[in-house]
Design an enzyme around this catalytic site. Structure first.
Site, PDB file in Angstrom:
ATOM      1  N   GLY A 265       0.834  -1.199   0.000  1.00 19.14           N
ATOM      2  CA  GLY A 265       0.000   0.000   0.000  1.00 19.14           C
ATOM      3  C   GLY A 265       0.861   1.238   0.000  1.00 19.14           C
ATOM      4  N   SER A 266       0.330   2.315   0.533  1.00 19.04           N
ATOM      5  CA  SER A 266       1.034   3.594   0.477  1.00 19.04           C
ATOM      6  C   SER A 266       2.157   3.657   1.501  1.00 19.04           C
ATOM      7  CB  SER A 266       0.058   4.749   0.728  1.00 19.04           C
ATOM      8  OG  SER A 266      -0.278   4.832   2.097  1.00 19.04           O
ATOM      9  N   THR A 267       3.162   4.439   1.164  1.00 19.24           N
ATOM     10  CA  THR A 267       4.284   4.649   2.078  1.00 19.24           C
ATOM     11  C   THR A 267       3.809   5.301   3.370  1.00 19.24           C
ATOM     12  OG1 THR A 267       5.763   4.877   0.183  1.00 19.24           O
ATOM     13  CG2 THR A 267       6.567   5.737   2.285  1.00 19.24           C
ATOM     14  N   GLU A 293       5.664  -3.584   0.848  1.00 11.05           N
ATOM     15  CA  GLU A 293       5.956  -2.992  -0.462  1.00 11.05           C
ATOM     16  C   GLU A 293       5.064  -1.770  -0.580  1.00 11.05           C
ATOM     17  OE1 GLU A 293       5.086  -1.876  -4.161  1.00 11.05           O
ATOM     18  OE2 GLU A 293       4.279  -3.913  -4.251  1.00 11.05           O
ATOM     19  N   CYS A 327       1.908  -0.472  -8.772  1.00  8.55           N
ATOM     20  CA  CYS A 327       3.014   0.053  -7.959  1.00  8.55           C
ATOM     21  C   CYS A 327       4.221   0.375  -8.831  1.00  8.55           C
ATOM     22  CB  CYS A 327       3.423  -0.967  -6.900  1.00  8.55           C
ATOM     23  SG  CYS A 327       2.071  -1.567  -5.881  1.00  8.55           S
TER      24      CYS A 327
END
Length: 543
Positions: A265-267, A293, A327
């Protein structure tokens, strides 16, 4: 007792169906799409094998036709999260002590069910619920999903066979135990295969999971859960709890049996949960394994020797397949001035041909972005570029959310290599191009390396081997998956193990042995056949 020493053969990758006109698979997929389009599912939580309906519900809609409701799903509250943890821990002992070949058999049965009985239904669910065209759905789920499952059995055998050396008089062995606790899997909308793998890779190694699926992928993820159970996955090994992330996360990260976090998902989300884990370290039985990731700002870099047609095709495919919501999607490009005119013309010609619309029209290459929040975010970046003095929109730039969340494939040109859309992840069909002077190749490579905090994927196009080698070294840490003369997307299980570092994650290479071994807690056992009976050593003797 079954005392066979078993190793699975290399399974090879699941063949990708084309869905070309006149094929039997196209007919079968169209029938599945028609079936799901006329159904409205009621999706419960599944905890310890039991269906639970909380009455706190949400709707699943088609992104390309957001008035069309595919399902109503029930949301977990704190009570249900605690139930899911309890169910996982109840299943832990039997599942973790089951011979690994028995666990592998479940994985292989799930794979076979998706390769045959549920192939077209899964593909249709992904198309309708996540707005993927038939090819993008096919390479995700079923194909990559099947590959993850089959290769997990293959690679698990490689992990377990790894044993220490034994000297004379002793026997050394390694036991690859499951983690002492449960794994929390927080899964994304963009790849159904990843949603499966974030649960089933730990499960292959004997772990149990509490699974929060993405709200915008619940339809296909529920189908996964149903097939897991049909394949014989024991109750409680994976517990399916849709709901609000903050509610679920609060219970999970404070639980003493929390042993692992598997995430895509998102950072920003990953950083937030990692901080929460750090704040609770004193509460856990063991330090949790954290595997994630996250984001990317993936590049396409052309050397002056590169063929313009190759570069243009990589831009269009790499940036706009699945609406730039991979991604690995290309979102910034560096093009030499000598190639720019031809690359620009070729990209423009292709974009004139591309159709955008409903997934059920197989002539559409581009479909909708996932939801309104994503649409608004992407259009915000486009409007920023439209107003900026150091950027211009070359192609696309329009959006319409009246029927579905449609954003045109958009190409931005900037004179500023640090422009906002060159540095920040957008996660939509937008690529920004910076044109550099041919003589500044090495300087621009260095610029590419330091522009973005991410390190997921990137590609170099060149016919000059020395130029490729320079890029290979100067961009050594800029991408965990580095492509030479190819777009930066399309990693295949067992061929290009996937993952990045920097702000792109822990780079544990999903789909391979490096990821699987993260879900083990090794125990080394030494047995001495004839123990010593005195304390002395030879050095104690008198001269």
């Amino acid at each position: 007792m079954d005392n066979a020493i078993f190793r699975f053969p290399n399974p090879g990758n699941e063949p990708v169906k084309t869905y070309a006109p006149g094929t039997s698979e196209k007919t079968a997929l169209k029938a599945a799409l028609k079936q799901l389009s006329t159904e409205e599912w009621d999706i419960p939580l599944i905890i310890g094998g039991k269906e639970i309906r909380t009455g706190d519900t949400g709707k699943v809609v088609m992104p390309h036709d957001h008035r069309h409701v595919l399902a109503t799903y029930h949301k977990a509250g704190e009570k249900e999260v605690k139930m899911a943890v309890d169910a996982a821990m109840k299943a832990h002992r039997e599942w973790s002590e089951l011979p690994w070949v028995e666990r592998a058999s479940v994985m292989l049965r799930v794979a076979e069910l998706f390769a045959t009985k549920y192939r077209y239904l899964l593909n249709a669910s992904v198309m309708l619920g996540q707005s993927k065209n038939p090819f993008q759905a096919e390479i995700d789920a079923p194909c990559e999903l099947i590959d993850f499952l089959r290769y997990s059995a293959f690679y698990a055998g490689q992990v377990y066979v790894g044993q220490p050396y034994s000297d004379a008089g002793i026997l050394n062995r390694m036991e690859y135990r499951a983690l002492e606790g449960f794994v929390f899997s927080l899964t994304p909308f963009n790849f159904t295969s990843i949603a499966s793998n974030l649960n089933m890779a730990p499960a292959m190694m004997g772990n149990v999971a509490v699974w929060k699926p993405s709200t915008t992928a619940i339809h296909s993820n529920y189908l996964l859960m149903k097939v897991f159970r049909e394949a014989g996955l024991p109750d409680g090994v994976v517990n399916f709890i849709p709901g609000q992330g903050s509610v679920i996360g609060k219970v999970i990260v404070s639980h003493p049996d929390f042993a692992g976090f598997h995430f895509t998902g998102s950072t920003a989300t990953f950083n937030t949960i990692w901080r929460q884990i750090g704040e609770n370290l004193g509460a856990y039985k063991s330090y949790p394994r954290i595997v994630g990731e996250t984001g990317g700002k993936n590049f396409i870099f052309a050397h002056p020797s590169a063929p313009a047609d190759d570069v243009a095709a990589a831009i269009v495919r790499g940036a706009f397949e699945y609406q730039g919501q991979k991604c690995s999607a290309g979102s910034r490009a560096y093009i030499p001035v000598s190639l720019w005119k031809e690359v620009k013309e070729r990209v423009g010609d292709m974009l004139k041909e591309i159709k955008m619309g409903d997934v059920q029209d197989f002539t559409n290459f581009v479909n909708a972005v996932i939801d309104e929040a994503s649409f608004d975010n992407i259009m915000g970046y486009i409007e920023y570029a439209r107003q900026a003095p150091d950027a211009e929109i070359l192609f696309g730039g329009k959006g319409d959310k009246s029927v579905g969340y449609f954003v045109e494939p958009t190409v931005i040109l900037t004179t500023n290599p640090a422009f906002k859309t060159m540095t920040e992840e957008i996660f939509g069909p937008v690529i920004t191009i910076y044109v550099y002077e041919d003589h500044a190749y090495e300087e621009t490579l260095e610029l590419c390396d330091r522009t973005s905090p991410y390190g997921l994927t990137g590609s170099i196009f060149s016919r000059d081997r020395y130029a490729i080698d320079k890029a290979f070294h100067k961009l050594r840490y800029a991408a965990g998956n580095f492509y030479i003369n190819d777009k930066p997307t399309g990693a295949v299980i067992a061929q290009q193990p996937f993952g990045g570092s920097r702000a792109s994650g822990t780079n544990d290479k999903a789909g391979g042995p490096l990821n699987l071994i993260r879900w083990t807690n090794p125990r080394c056992i030494k047995e001495t056949f004839v123990p010593p009976i005195t304390y002395g050593y030879p050095f104690l003797g008198e001269e």
